[in-house]
Design a protein around this motif. Structure first.
Motif, PDB file in Angstrom:
ATOM      1  N   GLU A 298     -36.513 -12.200  -2.416  1.00  0.00           N
ATOM      2  CA  GLU A 298     -36.664 -10.762  -2.518  1.00  0.00           C
ATOM      3  C   GLU A 298     -37.744 -10.484  -3.693  1.00  0.00           C
ATOM      4  O   GLU A 298     -38.835  -9.421  -3.402  1.00  0.00           O
ATOM      5  N   LYS A 300     -40.398 -12.248  -4.423  1.00  0.00           N
ATOM      6  CA  LYS A 300     -41.476 -12.778  -3.466  1.00  0.00           C
ATOM      7  C   LYS A 300     -42.085 -11.688  -2.545  1.00  0.00           C
ATOM      8  O   LYS A 300     -43.359 -11.110  -2.293  1.00  0.00           O
ATOM      9  N   TYR A 301     -41.237 -11.165  -1.699  1.00  0.00           N
ATOM     10  CA  TYR A 301     -41.141  -9.924  -0.843  1.00  0.00           C
ATOM     11  C   TYR A 301     -41.981  -8.800  -1.819  1.00  0.00           C
ATOM     12  O   TYR A 301     -42.962  -7.972  -1.197  1.00  0.00           O
ATOM     13  N   THR A 304     -45.397  -9.352  -2.505  1.00  0.00           N
ATOM     14  CA  THR A 304     -46.327  -9.576  -1.607  1.00  0.00           C
ATOM     15  C   THR A 304     -46.411  -8.543  -0.486  1.00  0.00           C
ATOM     16  O   THR A 304     -47.403  -8.123   0.197  1.00  0.00           O
ATOM     17  N   ARG A 305     -45.130  -8.020  -0.095  1.00  0.00           N
ATOM     18  CA  ARG A 305     -44.874  -7.067   0.709  1.00  0.00           C
ATOM     19  C   ARG A 305     -45.117  -7.950   2.156  1.00  0.00           C
ATOM     20  O   ARG A 305     -45.458  -7.158   3.129  1.00  0.00           O
ATOM     21  N   GLU A 306     -44.787  -9.042   2.355  1.00  0.00           N
ATOM     22  CA  GLU A 306     -44.883  -9.592   3.434  1.00  0.00           C
ATOM     23  C   GLU A 306     -43.730  -9.890   4.227  1.00  0.00           C
ATOM     24  O   GLU A 306     -42.548 -10.383   3.555  1.00  0.00           O
ATOM     25  N   ASN A 307     -43.496  -9.565   5.422  1.00  0.00           N
ATOM     26  CA  ASN A 307     -42.227  -9.340   6.151  1.00  0.00           C
ATOM     27  C   ASN A 307     -41.631 -10.819   6.256  1.00  0.00           C
ATOM     28  O   ASN A 307     -40.483 -11.095   6.491  1.00  0.00           O
ATOM     29  N   TYR A 309     -41.010 -12.951   4.430  1.00  0.00           N
ATOM     30  CA  TYR A 309     -39.820 -13.290   3.129  1.00  0.00           C
ATOM     31  C   TYR A 309     -38.565 -12.619   3.729  1.00  0.00           C
ATOM     32  O   TYR A 309     -37.536 -13.108   3.423  1.00  0.00           O
ATOM     33  N   LEU A 310     -38.749 -11.452   4.167  1.00  0.00           N
ATOM     34  CA  LEU A 310     -37.404 -10.535   4.652  1.00  0.00           C
ATOM     35  C   LEU A 310     -36.766 -11.397   5.934  1.00  0.00           C
ATOM     36  O   LEU A 310     -35.533 -11.546   5.854  1.00  0.00           O
TER      37      LEU A 310
END
Length: 345
Positions: A298, A300-301, A304-307, A309-310
């Motif tokens: 979470e 890291k997301y 970075t806002r990189e999906n 990780y979600l």
């Protein structure tokens, strides 16, 4: 010599919410209070408000209900303090001299060390447990640097400004100051109650139906017990499609819940209440590790806002749920066998 007085504080087991941590830092000063803490905070529920989610421990709050080890909570409206007291500083000193901990709200714009200091107005709570006239400062606990729970000091002048200059609507919760004081009423550790809560948690059953007086009218979907993991997975899917945003707080509470469970298992064994098998102890340590990994993803997301990780979080939440369900069933079975032997003989 200038006057000073500092009331004792314990390190609370739960630090995710001020309304829990402030009360527990007083309750946990006594062994009976620690017994009470570890007998509770087992069940979780999560409210889905659509745009946000709210994770809760299912237990009454000390600002509304008496806890063992506390004489309830006295509530005083902010305008009463401003009208009847020479200053907020005098009110706090008077209260501490009478062994009251002062749990109040201030505008963090005036509070050094907070995220909002000299940046924006933001009402938030602190608890004051001591004063020092020579240094002209209070001893406080609160969510200060990086919004972490910690103990610190606060200058009288900053506290006065933070309290008197706060502007919130008349019926806002921040207009209440709560006074906590210790009592000698005790509590007996309740293993059976832990297991009842754990049964509700492991089977995703609602606990508010146990006492209808606590059953709220639900204006939004609720998830109970291990089912909060299902709810988080669904909200993350909505997050990825742009329907909502899920911040870090429910994942922090999920991790805290696992850490507290491991401390509870160790506490029960240490004090002779119940000893779970090595498989259970190893299982819950692995569950905590899984929750820590999810929390790290979470963070890291958020950076970075990189999906991707979600996506990993959704997958790992499934693994966490499976592992925890299995371990809880082991715990319930072990306790049931023990309880049956006790009844037989």
């Amino acid at each position: 010599m200038a006057a000073s007085r500092i009331l004792p504080l314990a390190v609370p087991e739960i630090i995710s919410y001020p309304h829990i941590s402030y009360a527990l830092s007083v309750v946990s000063l006594a062994p009976e209070g620690v017994d009470w803490v570890f007998s509770n905070y087992v069940q979780l529920c999560m409210l889905d408000h659509g745009s946000t989610v709210e994770m809760r421990y299912f237990i009454p709050n000390a600002d509304l209900f008496p806890f063992p080890g506390l004489f309830g909570t006295q509530h005083i409206r902010r305008d009463w303090i401003l009208h009847y007291c020479p200053s907020f500083v005098d009110f706090v000193r008077f209260s501490i001299d009478r062994e009251f901990y002062v749990w109040t709200f201030v505008d963090e714009y005036y509070i050094p060390g907070t995220r909002s200091y000299r940046n924006q107005s933001f009402e938030h709570s602190i608890m004051i447990h001591g004063y020092d006239d020579e240094r002209r400062e209070f001893h406080i606990s609160g969510y200060l640097e990086s919004q972490r729970y910690m103990q610190s000091t606060l200058a009288y002048d900053a506290a006065e400004l933070g309290f008197t200059e706060m502007r919130v609507p008349e019926n806002h919760y921040a207009n209440n100051t709560h006074l906590l004081t210790r009592s000698v009423n005790g509590y007996e550790f309740k293993t059976h109650w832990i297991m009842e809560q754990l049964t509700d948690y492991g089977r995703a059953r609602p606990s508010d139906v146990r006492m209808e007086i606590f059953e709220e009218r639900k204006e939004c979907p609720y998830y109970w017990g291990i089912g909060v993991i299902d709810g988080l997975q669904e909200k993350l899917r909505q997050h990825m499609s742009g329907e909502t945003f899920v911040d870090h707080r429910p994942f922090f509470i999920l991790l805290e819940h696992k850490k507290t469970m491991n401390r509870r298992i160790a506490y029960m064994a240490e004090h002779g209440h119940f000893v779970f098998s090595d498989a259970v102890r190893d299982g819950y340590r692995e569950i905590e590790s899984k929750a820590q990994t999810i929390m790290n993803l979470e963070l890291k997301y958020l950076m970075t806002r990189e999906n991707r990780y979600l996506t990993q979080m959704i997958e790992r939440l499934g693994g966490l749920r499976e592992a925890e369900a299995q371990t809880i069933e082991q715990m319930l079975a072990q306790y049931e066998r023990h309880d049956q032997r006790r009844k037989e003989g």
